[in-house]
Design a protein around this motif. Structure first.
Motif, PDB file in Angstrom:
ATOM      1  N   VAL A 149      56.076  45.262  40.119  1.00  0.00           N
ATOM      2  CA  VAL A 149      54.799  45.461  40.798  1.00  0.00           C
ATOM      3  C   VAL A 149      54.089  44.122  40.977  1.00  0.00           C
ATOM      4  O   VAL A 149      54.383  43.150  40.284  1.00  0.00           O
ATOM      5  CB  VAL A 149      53.870  46.419  40.010  1.00  0.00           C
ATOM      6  N   ASP A 150      53.151  44.099  41.920  1.00  0.00           N
ATOM      7  CA  ASP A 150      52.255  42.957  42.098  1.00  0.00           C
ATOM      8  C   ASP A 150      50.881  43.336  41.581  1.00  0.00           C
ATOM      9  O   ASP A 150      50.313  44.353  41.992  1.00  0.00           O
ATOM     10  CB  ASP A 150      52.154  42.568  43.577  1.00  0.00           C
ATOM     11  N   TYR A 183      34.686  33.060  46.256  1.00  0.00           N
ATOM     12  CA  TYR A 183      35.596  34.091  45.764  1.00  0.00           C
ATOM     13  C   TYR A 183      36.787  33.451  45.062  1.00  0.00           C
ATOM     14  O   TYR A 183      37.308  32.424  45.510  1.00  0.00           O
ATOM     15  CB  TYR A 183      36.093  34.965  46.917  1.00  0.00           C
ATOM     16  N   ILE A 184      37.180  34.058  43.958  1.00  0.00           N
ATOM     17  CA  ILE A 184      38.385  33.628  43.253  1.00  0.00           C
ATOM     18  C   ILE A 184      39.325  34.822  43.169  1.00  0.00           C
ATOM     19  O   ILE A 184      38.916  35.926  42.797  1.00  0.00           O
ATOM     20  CB  ILE A 184      38.064  33.104  41.837  1.00  0.00           C
ATOM     21  N   GLU A 185      40.576  34.604  43.539  1.00  0.00           N
ATOM     22  CA  GLU A 185      41.553  35.682  43.474  1.00  0.00           C
ATOM     23  C   GLU A 185      42.813  35.195  42.759  1.00  0.00           C
ATOM     24  O   GLU A 185      43.109  33.995  42.721  1.00  0.00           O
ATOM     25  CB  GLU A 185      41.901  36.188  44.864  1.00  0.00           C
ATOM     26  N   ALA A 186      43.536  36.142  42.183  1.00  0.00           N
ATOM     27  CA  ALA A 186      44.793  35.837  41.496  1.00  0.00           C
ATOM     28  C   ALA A 186      45.787  36.948  41.773  1.00  0.00           C
ATOM     29  O   ALA A 186      45.412  38.111  41.954  1.00  0.00           O
ATOM     30  CB  ALA A 186      44.576  35.691  39.993  1.00  0.00           C
ATOM     31  N   LYS A 187      47.059  36.577  41.804  1.00  0.00           N
ATOM     32  CA  LYS A 187      48.126  37.538  42.063  1.00  0.00           C
ATOM     33  C   LYS A 187      49.314  37.217  41.171  1.00  0.00           C
ATOM     34  O   LYS A 187      49.700  36.058  41.041  1.00  0.00           O
ATOM     35  CB  LYS A 187      48.527  37.486  43.545  1.00  0.00           C
ATOM     36  N   ALA A 193      44.150  40.314  36.933  1.00  0.00           N
ATOM     37  CA  ALA A 193      45.266  40.618  37.829  1.00  0.00           C
ATOM     38  C   ALA A 193      46.459  41.138  37.026  1.00  0.00           C
ATOM     39  O   ALA A 193      47.153  42.072  37.460  1.00  0.00           O
ATOM     40  CB  ALA A 193      45.661  39.374  38.620  1.00  0.00           C
ATOM     41  N   THR A 194      46.684  40.547  35.859  1.00  0.00           N
ATOM     42  CA  THR A 194      47.782  41.007  34.994  1.00  0.00           C
ATOM     43  C   THR A 194      47.530  42.435  34.526  1.00  0.00           C
ATOM     44  O   THR A 194      48.440  43.277  34.525  1.00  0.00           O
ATOM     45  CB  THR A 194      47.919  40.070  33.776  1.00  0.00           C
ATOM     46  N   GLU A 195      46.301  42.730  34.143  1.00  0.00           N
ATOM     47  CA  GLU A 195      45.943  44.090  33.732  1.00  0.00           C
ATOM     48  C   GLU A 195      46.121  45.071  34.889  1.00  0.00           C
ATOM     49  O   GLU A 195      46.562  46.212  34.691  1.00  0.00           O
ATOM     50  CB  GLU A 195      44.489  44.119  33.235  1.00  0.00           C
ATOM     51  N   ASN A 196      45.789  44.627  36.104  1.00  0.00           N
ATOM     52  CA  ASN A 196      45.956  45.472  37.281  1.00  0.00           C
ATOM     53  C   ASN A 196      47.424  45.828  37.493  1.00  0.00           C
ATOM     54  O   ASN A 196      47.761  46.971  37.827  1.00  0.00           O
ATOM     55  CB  ASN A 196      45.398  44.741  38.507  1.00  0.00           C
ATOM     56  N   GLY A 197      48.306  44.865  37.286  1.00  0.00           N
ATOM     57  CA  GLY A 197      49.734  45.116  37.428  1.00  0.00           C
ATOM     58  C   GLY A 197      50.249  46.104  36.394  1.00  0.00           C
ATOM     59  O   GLY A 197      51.081  46.968  36.712  1.00  0.00           O
TER      60      GLY A 197
END
Length: 217
Positions: A23-24, A202-206, A146-150
């Motif tokens: 997953v991403d 904005y800060i984003e991570a993937k 982002a890691t928790e979202n994955g």
């Protein structure tokens, strides 16, 4: 009798029963900037290049002194460029020279930006960039989210197909687009001082995460 080499014997092959879910994980956060880079310029006119530059240097010194009265430190007034342009009459004859000094003021309070730019003087407002003093710290927090979202995504997928997974990822790969990250963590706005408003960055991570599916015994 035939040789044993003519008979086919069953061969037991090693079966790899490991199955995985990939997953991403993604997270984006809107933040109020805490650093403002204000681009301004000053100009002076004179009959010679030397006079134009000298006049503009004096004007810069006076302006910098006034800027410091708003609590802005000397190291936060950054000289960018000084240029001289001839002024023509009828497109052929030089009548005077224009010296322009461009510099950046680094400010940590938006109200100070408005006060400094609205004060009487010769400053020409060129634009402003909203950013963060310590973007790395904010990015690390967003990366964790982002890691928790994955992990949540992987669990939801596992539940949907009726399997269980190891909750700890086998691997986590950071796949954030760094160019886009830099673009989003800064926001440059040209325009008039009268219409200047505080914006957001904005800060984003993937990340890409791999989870092992538990195989029933």
């Amino acid at each position: 009798m035939y040789s044993n080499s003519f008979y086919r014997y069953p061969v037991r092959q090693n079966q790899n029963n490991n199955r995985y879910i990939t997953v991403d994980g993604f997270y984006i956060q809107q933040l109020i900037p805490d650093t403002f880079l204000v681009k301004v310029s000053l100009s002076s006119y004179a009959d010679t290049t030397f006079e134009a530059v000298t006049n503009n240097n004096n004007l810069y010194d006076q302006t910098a002194k006034g800027i410091k009265e708003f609590g802005i430190k000397e190291e936060d007034i950054i000289l960018d460029n000084t240029s001289v342009t001839p002024i023509f009459e009828d497109g052929t004859n030089i009548t005077s020279y224009k010296a322009t000094t461009t510099f950046t003021i680094r400010v940590y309070n938006f109200q100070t930006v408005l006060e400094a730019l609205s004060s009487p003087g010769d400053l020409n407002f060129e634009g402003i960039t909203f950013t963060l003093t310590n973007p790395e710290e904010h990015y690390q927090q967003v990366l964790n989210r982002a890691t928790e979202n994955g992990i949540r995504k992987a669990k939801e997928i596992a539940d949907a197909i009726g399997v269980s997974i190891d909750p700890i990822p086998l691997s986590i790969k950071e796949i954030t687009d760094l160019d886009q990250l830099i673009e989003r963590v800064t926001s440059s706005i040209p325009g008039e001082i009268s219409t200047l408003k505080e914006g957001f960055v904005y800060i984003e991570a993937k990340v890409q995460e791999v989870f092992k599916i538990h195989t029933p015994m």
